[in-house]
Design a protein around this motif. Structure first.
Motif, PDB file in Angstrom:
ATOM      1  N   ALA A 105     -42.434 -55.237  32.558  1.00  0.00           N
ATOM      2  CA  ALA A 105     -43.185 -54.663  33.676  1.00  0.00           C
ATOM      3  C   ALA A 105     -44.765 -55.210  33.526  1.00  0.00           C
ATOM      4  CB  ALA A 105     -43.076 -53.053  33.398  1.00  0.00           C
ATOM      5  N   LYS A 106     -45.206 -55.317  32.135  1.00  0.00           N
ATOM      6  CA  LYS A 106     -46.739 -55.775  32.034  1.00  0.00           C
ATOM      7  C   LYS A 106     -46.737 -57.143  32.653  1.00  0.00           C
ATOM      8  CE  LYS A 106     -49.756 -57.257  28.490  1.00  0.00           C
ATOM      9  NZ  LYS A 106     -49.942 -57.508  27.229  1.00  0.00           N
ATOM     10  N   GLY A 123     -49.584 -48.339  31.643  1.00  0.00           N
ATOM     11  CA  GLY A 123     -49.143 -49.356  32.271  1.00  0.00           C
ATOM     12  C   GLY A 123     -48.865 -49.367  33.777  1.00  0.00           C
ATOM     13  N   LEU A 124     -48.106 -48.203  33.992  1.00  0.00           N
ATOM     14  CA  LEU A 124     -48.058 -47.799  35.485  1.00  0.00           C
ATOM     15  C   LEU A 124     -49.149 -47.629  36.337  1.00  0.00           C
ATOM     16  CD1 LEU A 124     -45.630 -47.181  37.513  1.00  0.00           C
ATOM     17  CD2 LEU A 124     -45.637 -45.065  36.725  1.00  0.00           C
ATOM     18  N   ILE A 125     -49.977 -46.742  35.906  1.00  0.00           N
ATOM     19  CA  ILE A 125     -51.344 -46.595  36.532  1.00  0.00           C
ATOM     20  C   ILE A 125     -51.916 -47.968  36.626  1.00  0.00           C
ATOM     21  CG2 ILE A 125     -53.422 -45.239  36.351  1.00  0.00           C
ATOM     22  CD1 ILE A 125     -51.974 -43.149  35.112  1.00  0.00           C
ATOM     23  N   GLY A 126     -52.102 -48.792  35.516  1.00  0.00           N
ATOM     24  CA  GLY A 126     -52.775 -49.862  35.479  1.00  0.00           C
ATOM     25  C   GLY A 126     -52.334 -50.875  36.646  1.00  0.00           C
ATOM     26  N   GLY A 127     -50.909 -50.882  36.839  1.00  0.00           N
ATOM     27  CA  GLY A 127     -50.278 -51.671  37.925  1.00  0.00           C
ATOM     28  C   GLY A 127     -50.690 -51.178  38.925  1.00  0.00           C
ATOM     29  N   GLU A 169     -36.888 -51.012  20.834  1.00  0.00           N
ATOM     30  CA  GLU A 169     -37.021 -52.444  21.154  1.00  0.00           C
ATOM     31  C   GLU A 169     -36.690 -52.707  22.468  1.00  0.00           C
ATOM     32  OE1 GLU A 169     -38.128 -56.312  20.546  1.00  0.00           O
ATOM     33  OE2 GLU A 169     -38.264 -54.678  19.258  1.00  0.00           O
ATOM     34  N   GLU A 170     -35.628 -52.214  23.065  1.00  0.00           N
ATOM     35  CA  GLU A 170     -35.211 -52.280  24.447  1.00  0.00           C
ATOM     36  C   GLU A 170     -36.482 -51.669  25.390  1.00  0.00           C
ATOM     37  OE1 GLU A 170     -30.531 -52.076  24.018  1.00  0.00           O
ATOM     38  OE2 GLU A 170     -31.597 -50.428  25.145  1.00  0.00           O
ATOM     39  N   VAL A 171     -37.041 -50.625  24.867  1.00  0.00           N
ATOM     40  CA  VAL A 171     -38.235 -49.849  25.607  1.00  0.00           C
ATOM     41  C   VAL A 171     -39.448 -50.891  25.537  1.00  0.00           C
ATOM     42  CG1 VAL A 171     -39.665 -47.929  25.799  1.00  0.00           C
ATOM     43  CG2 VAL A 171     -37.255 -47.448  25.724  1.00  0.00           C
ATOM     44  N   LYS A 172     -39.616 -51.405  24.312  1.00  0.00           N
ATOM     45  CA  LYS A 172     -40.585 -52.411  24.381  1.00  0.00           C
ATOM     46  C   LYS A 172     -40.600 -53.666  25.184  1.00  0.00           C
ATOM     47  CE  LYS A 172     -43.283 -54.928  20.634  1.00  0.00           C
ATOM     48  NZ  LYS A 172     -43.048 -55.349  19.369  1.00  0.00           N
TER      49      LYS A 172
END
Length: 175
Positions: free
Chosen positions: A158-159, A16-20, A149-152
Motif C-alpha cells: 500500500a505504501k 498510511g491510509l490518511i497519508g495516501g 509479516e503478511e500485514v507488514k
C-alpha cells in the motif's frame, strides 16, 4: 497487535491510509483537470482505498480465526494427554494397593516403592504437559508472526502504491 518497537499496526495503517488520501487529494486538487474529472478521480481513489482496507481486514480476521483454531486444537490435545496420564496414575495406584495387600513384607518398604513409582509417573506427566504447552505456544507464536509479516507486506504494498500515485501526481504537476 502492537509490536515491541512501540508502533501500533492499526495506527500505522490508519496513518498510511490518511497519508495516501491526503496525498491523492492534494495531487488531484493541484492537477489541471475539470471539476468533473477531478471528482471522478477522487471517487476512484476512494474506492481503491476502501477495497484495500476491506482486503486487509479480511486477511487479519482469517488469520485470527486460524490462530484461535490452532490454540483450541492444542488445548484439546493437552486435555486428552492429561486424562491419559491420570488414568496411568490411577492404574499404578491400584497396582500399588494390590501389591501392598498381597505382600507380607514391610509396609514401609512397599509404600516407599509405590510412592517412588507414583512420583515418577507424575513427573513424566508434568514434563509431557509442559512440552505440549510449549509446542502449542510455539505454534500460536509462529501463526501470529506469519500474520504480522503478511500485514507488514500488505502495508508495504500500500505504501509503495501510494508513493507511486504521489510520484505520478508530481510528474503530472510538472507538465
Amino acid at each position: 497487535m502492537s509490536g515491541k518497537d512501540g508502533i501500533n499496526v492499526k495506527d500505522f495503517l490508519i496513518g498510511g491510509l490518511i497519508g495516501g488520501i491526503v496525498g491523492s487529494v492534494t495531487a488531484l486538487l493541484l492537477a489541471p483537470k475539470s471539476g468533473k474529472e477531478l471528482r471522478g478521480d477522487l471517487h476512484e481513489q476512494v474506492d481503491v482505498m476502501k477495497e484495500k482496507g476491506a482486503q486487509w481486514k479480511d486477511v487479519a480476521y482469517e488469520k485470527g480465526i486460524e490462530i484461535g483454531n490452532v490454540a483450541k486444537d492444542k488445548k484439546a490435545a493437552l486435555v486428552d494427554s492429561a486424562s491419559e496420564f491420570v488414568g496411568v496414575v490411577k492404574d499404578k495406584s491400584g497396582q500399588l494397593y494390590e501389591t501392598v495387600s498381597k505382600q507380607t513384607k514391610s509396609v514401609k518398604e512397599t509404600a516407599s516403592a509405590g510412592f517412588e513409582a507414583t512420583k515418577q509417573v507424575a513427573q513424566k506427566a508434568g514434563e509431557t504437559f509442559k512440552s505440549e504447552a510449549k509446542d502449542a505456544r510455539d505454534d500460536v507464536k509462529q501463526a501470529a508472526d506469519k500474520s504480522k509479516e503478511e500485514v507488514k507486506e500488505a502495508s508495504e504494498t500500500a505504501k509503495n502504491k501510494t508513493e507511486k500515485i504521489v510520484h505520478d501526481a508530481k510528474k503530472e504537476l510538472k507538465k
